[in-house]
Design an enzyme around this catalytic site. Structure first.
Site, short mmCIF file in Angstrom:
data_model
loop_
_atom_site.label_atom_id
_atom_site.label_comp_id
_atom_site.label_asym_id
_atom_site.label_seq_id
_atom_site.Cartn_x
_atom_site.Cartn_y
_atom_site.Cartn_z
N HIS A 202 111.17 -5.55 -37.55
CA HIS A 202 109.82 -5.56 -37.67
C HIS A 202 109.59 -5.36 -39.24
O HIS A 202 108.11 -5.73 -39.49
CB HIS A 202 109.37 -3.41 -37.35
CG HIS A 202 109.55 -3.11 -38.01
ND1 HIS A 202 111.22 -2.52 -37.83
CD2 HIS A 202 109.55 -2.23 -39.07
CE1 HIS A 202 111.01 -0.76 -38.60
NE2 HIS A 202 110.16 -1.28 -39.32
N ASP A 232 116.43 -4.07 -32.79
CA ASP A 232 115.60 -3.82 -33.77
C ASP A 232 115.91 -4.86 -35.70
O ASP A 232 116.47 -3.86 -36.25
CB ASP A 232 114.74 -3.04 -35.26
CG ASP A 232 113.72 -2.39 -35.72
OD1 ASP A 232 113.02 -3.95 -35.36
OD2 ASP A 232 113.25 -2.02 -36.03
N GLY A 307 108.25 2.25 -45.50
CA GLY A 307 109.37 1.25 -46.89
C GLY A 307 110.95 1.61 -46.90
O GLY A 307 111.27 0.63 -47.31
N ASN A 308 110.77 2.70 -45.70
CA ASN A 308 112.59 3.03 -46.30
C ASN A 308 113.26 2.30 -45.02
O ASN A 308 114.46 1.82 -44.65
CB ASN A 308 112.49 4.48 -45.49
CG ASN A 308 112.71 5.61 -46.66
OD1 ASN A 308 112.17 6.49 -47.12
ND2 ASN A 308 113.17 5.44 -47.39
N SER A 309 112.41 1.68 -44.24
CA SER A 309 112.50 0.90 -42.61
C SER A 309 113.89 -0.27 -43.48
O SER A 309 113.62 -1.24 -44.54
CB SER A 309 111.39 -0.03 -42.04
OG SER A 309 110.77 0.91 -41.25
N LEU A 361 120.42 -5.55 -14.98
CA LEU A 361 120.95 -5.84 -12.80
C LEU A 361 119.17 -6.27 -12.85
O LEU A 361 118.85 -6.61 -11.11
CB LEU A 361 121.52 -4.35 -12.62
CG LEU A 361 122.83 -3.91 -12.62
CD1 LEU A 361 123.43 -2.80 -11.79
CD2 LEU A 361 123.46 -5.18 -12.61
N GLY A 362 118.17 -5.73 -13.56
CA GLY A 362 116.81 -5.77 -12.84
C GLY A 362 116.63 -4.72 -12.86
O GLY A 362 115.71 -4.71 -11.47
N ILE A 365 114.86 2.59 -13.77
CA ILE A 365 115.90 4.01 -13.37
C ILE A 365 115.08 4.51 -14.07
O ILE A 365 114.38 4.87 -14.89
CB ILE A 365 117.10 3.83 -14.00
CG1 ILE A 365 117.12 2.91 -15.14
CG2 ILE A 365 117.86 2.47 -13.08
CD1 ILE A 365 118.85 3.12 -15.24
#
Length: 571
Positions: A202, A232, A307-309, A361-362, A365
Site C-alpha cells: 500500500h 501487503d 509513515g511507519n508502514s 477451495l472457494g 467459513i
C-alpha cells in the site's frame, strides 16, 4: 493505528491530605490569636519555666512519634477545660518553639549505596542496548517518497473569495495547470547490498514516481520489482551497490513480552525510533482482501503511526522480526507487523520474478460457535468450521461439500478454527487433492476436493436486477419479512439463474428477520430444513412443519454461489 483524569493519582491524594490538615492550621491561628491577647506579665515567667520542660520532654515525644501537629491538636482539645486553658496554651507555644529550633531528621537511605550503584549500571546497560539497536538498524532503513496521480481536481478555498462567478473563457480558474500529484511517504528496509528493499504494497500502490532516501543522505530513484496485495508486501529496487543491509530474525521464535523497536518516518519525522513489547502473536482477520486474510500479524505497543508502514520491527539484538503495516486508531498502542518469515518468503519469490500463487477451495467459513444464534442447530458437533458459502465455479462447487457442513479435519489434521483451516489449505499445492472430514446432520462423511488457484479478485455475488413478480403465484411470509414466487423457466432465463427449481425471493422487508440474515431479492430458496422446494406450495408446507423458535434452515442459490440462512422467530 490515554491521560489520567483530574482528581486521581498521587498528586490528588496529596491534595486531599493537605485539605485534611487545613482545620488544624486554622486552629493554630486561633490559638496564636488567643495567646497574643494574654498579658506579657503572665506569659513571660511561665514560658521560661515551661520551655525547660519542653526541652526535657522533647526526646520523649519524639520516641513516641508525636510531632508538632499532634501536640497542637491535643492542646486545642484540652483547652476546652477553662481552668487549664492559659497553661495549656503557654505549653503549646513553648513546645512548638522547641521543635522549630531542632532540624528535621534526614531519612536514612533504604537501599544500600552499593546496590543503588549496581542498579544504575543495569539501567546504563539497557540504555546502551536500546541505542545500539538504532545505531545498528537505522543505516539499512530507507524513507520512501511516492508521487501518485490525482484524478480529483483540487481548488483552493480562497477561489470562492477572490473569483466570483462561474469559470469561463474570460475567467480561468480551478487549477489551470491541472490537479496536483498526491505525495505520500513510507518506510522500508534494505535486504540485499545490490539495492533490493522490502516495504508494504500500500506504500507504493499506484505510484508514478518513487524516491528512496538513505540515512547517510543519499537519494535514489526506485522501481517496483513485484507486489503481493494479499499480504501487503512489495519489493522495490534502487541502482546501487554495497548498501548496508538488515539482519533478518526468526519471527516464529518471537515471544510475547519481549522488547520490540520500530524505525520509520511517522508524519514525515524521518528515522523516528520507538520501543515497546510484543503484545501478541497470530493476530488474523485484520486486513482482508477478497474475504481472504493470510497474515498472522505480530502485535506491538511500540508507537506506530502513518509513515511507519513498511519499516522494520526489531528485537533487542537489532534483528528484523516484522514489517510494520497496520495500526488500530491513533495513539492506542495497537500496532501490527507482518512476520518477517512471511515477508522473506514472499519477497524472495518476488525478487526471483515469480508470480505468487496460492491454493484455495472457494468457500467462505466461520469457526463453529462464532454465531451463537445457530449453535443449537449443530448439536453433536463440538469443534470445526462451518461452511457459510460455496463460491460459484470454485473447486468446492464441483464436490459434494454443502453449505452448513462442519469441516472437522483436513487430511486427518483436526480443525478448530477458520484460520487454522485456511493455513492447512495454504500448505497444499495447486491441483492437489485433499480429503475433508465433514459433520452433516449428525453424521461424519468424507469429501474429497481438488484445490484450485486463488484468483486475484473474488467476486461477491449480489442481486440487483429488478423482478416482475407474478401475483397469482406469489406467497408472503409475513413473520419473516419476505415474499417469494415460483421459479419458472422464463424467470430463470431472464435473471440468468443457474437453477431451475425452487422459489425466488421477490421482496425483503427492511428491518425484518430475513433482512437480518442477508436474504436478498432474486435469491432462490432450494431447500427448507433439508426438504426440497419445487414450488410455492411445497415451500409453504415445509415452513409450516418447521419450528421457527428453534430456527428454520434455508438453502439459497445466489447467482451460482450456494449459501444458507437461518430464520429464527422471537418468543
Amino acid at each position: 493505528m490515554e491521560m489520567r483524569a483530574g482528581g486521581s493519582g498521587p498528586s490528588a491524594v496529596a491534595q486531599n491530605n493537605i485539605k485534611s490538615t487545613t482545620p488544624i492550621r486554622k486552629t493554630n491561628r486561633l490559638l496564636n490569636t488567643r495567646i497574643c491577647r494574654v498579658g506579657r506579665d503572665i506569659i513571660g515567667p511561665v514560658s521560661g519555666t515551661v520551655t525547660g520542660a519542653g526541652l526535657n520532654c522533647e526526646p520523649t515525644f519524639e520516641q513516641a512519634g508525636i510531632g508538632r501537629i499532634q501536640l497542637n491538636v491535643a492542646c486545642s482539645v484540652l483547652s476546652k477545660f477553662q481552668p487549664m486553658r492559659l497553661s495549656i496554651f503557654t505549653l503549646c507555644v513553648a513546645l512548638s518553639t522547641s521543635f522549630a529550633a531542632q532540624p528535621e531528621a534526614v531519612p536514612m537511605p533504604t537501599v544500600p549505596a552499593a546496590v543503588a550503584e549496581a542498579g544504575k549500571d543495569v539501567v546504563h546497560q539497557l540504555n546502551n542496548a536500546f541505542a545500539k539497536v538504532f545505531e545498528t538498524v537505522a543505516p539499512s532503513v530507507v524513507i520512501i517518497e511516492v508521487s501518485k496521480k490525482n484524478d480529483i481536481t483540487e481548488s483552493s478555498p480562497l477561489d470562492d473569495l477572490f473569483f466570483q462567478g462561474a469559470p469561463d473563457e474570460n475567467n480561468q480558474r480551478r487549477n489551470p495547470a491541472g490537479p496536483r500529484p498526491i505525495q505520500s511517504e513510507g518506510s522500508g528496509f534494505i535486504v540485499r547490498p545490490d539495492g533490493y528493499i522490502f516495504t508494504n504494497f500500500h506504500v507504493v500502490e499506484g505510484a508514478d514516481k518513487i524516491d528512496v532516501k538513505l540515512r547517510d543522505g543519499r537519494n535514489f530513484p526506485a522501481r517496483v520489482v513485484g507486489t503481493d496485495e494479499k499480504t501487503d508486501i512489495a519489493v522495490i529496487k534502487v541502482d546501487a551497490k554495497d548498501l548496508p543491509v538488515v539482519q533478518l530474525g526468526d519471527s516464529d521464535a518471537v515471544r510475547v513480552g519481549q522488547f520490540a523497536f520500530a524505525i520509520g518516518a511517522p508524519f514525515k519525522l524521518d528515522y523516528t525510533f520507538t520501543y515497546g513489547v510484543i503484545s501478541g502473536k497470530g493476530r488474523s482477520k485484520l486486513l482482508q482482501t477478497g474475504a481472504y486474510s493470510i497474515s498472522d500479524y505480530l502485535q506491538t505497543d511500540a508507537s506506530i503511526n502513518p509513515g511507519n508502514s513498511g519499516g522494520p520491527l526489531c528485537d533487542i539484538d537489532g534483528k528484523v522480526i516484522g514489517m510494520n503495516t497496520l495500526i488500530n486508531g491513533m495513539n492506542r498502542g495497537l500496532g501490527f507487523a507482518i512476520p518477517v518469515n512471511m515477508a522473506k518468503e514472499i519477497g524472495t519469490e518476488l525478487i526471483a520474478g515469480h508470480k505468487i500463487m496460492r491454493p484455495w477451495l472457494g468457500i467462505r467459513i466461520e469457526t463453529l460457535g462464532d454465531d451463537p444464534t445457530i449453535r443449537d442447530l449443530f448439536k453433536g458437533a463440538d469443534k470445526g468450521v462451518v461452511v457459510r458459502t460455496i463460491e460459484a465455479d470454485a473447486p468446492a462447487s464441483k464436490s459434494d461439500l454443502r453449505p452448513f457442513d462442519v469441516i472437522t479435519h483436513v487430511d486427518g489434521t483436526p480443525i478448530d478454527s477458520d484460520s487454522q483451516l485456511q493455513h492447512e489449505i495454504l500448505k497444499k499445492k495447486i491441483g492437489q487433492s485433499v480429503q475433508l472430514s465433514v459433520w452433516r446432520k449428525g453424521q461424519t462423511i468424507k469429501v474429497p476436493i481438488k484445490t484450485g488457484e486463488l484468483p486475484n479478485e473474488i467476486a461477491q455475488a449480489s442481486n440487483t436486477l429488478p423482478i416482475q413478480p407474478a401475483p397469482p403465484t406469489q406467497e408472503s411470509v409475513g413473520k419473516f419479512g419476505l415474499q417469494v414466487q415460483e421459479l419458472t423457466k422464463d424467470v430463470a432465463e431472464r435473471l440468468h439463474l443457474p437453477v431451475q427449481q425452487g422459489v425466488v425471493v421477490t421482496d425483503v422487508e427492511d428491518n425484518s428477520i430475513a433482512a437480518a440474515q442477508d436474504i436478498q431479492r432474486e435469491d432462490v430458496i432450494t431447500e427448507v430444513d433439508g426438504k426440497s422446494v419445487t414450488n410455492v406450495k411445497s415451500f409453504r408446507e415445509a415452513l409450516n412443519k418447521a419450528d421457527p423458535k428453534r430456527g428454520v434452515l434455508l438453502y439459497l442459490d445466489r447467482k451460482g454461489s450456494k449459501t444458507f440462512a437461518v430464520l429464527k422467530a422471537g418468543d
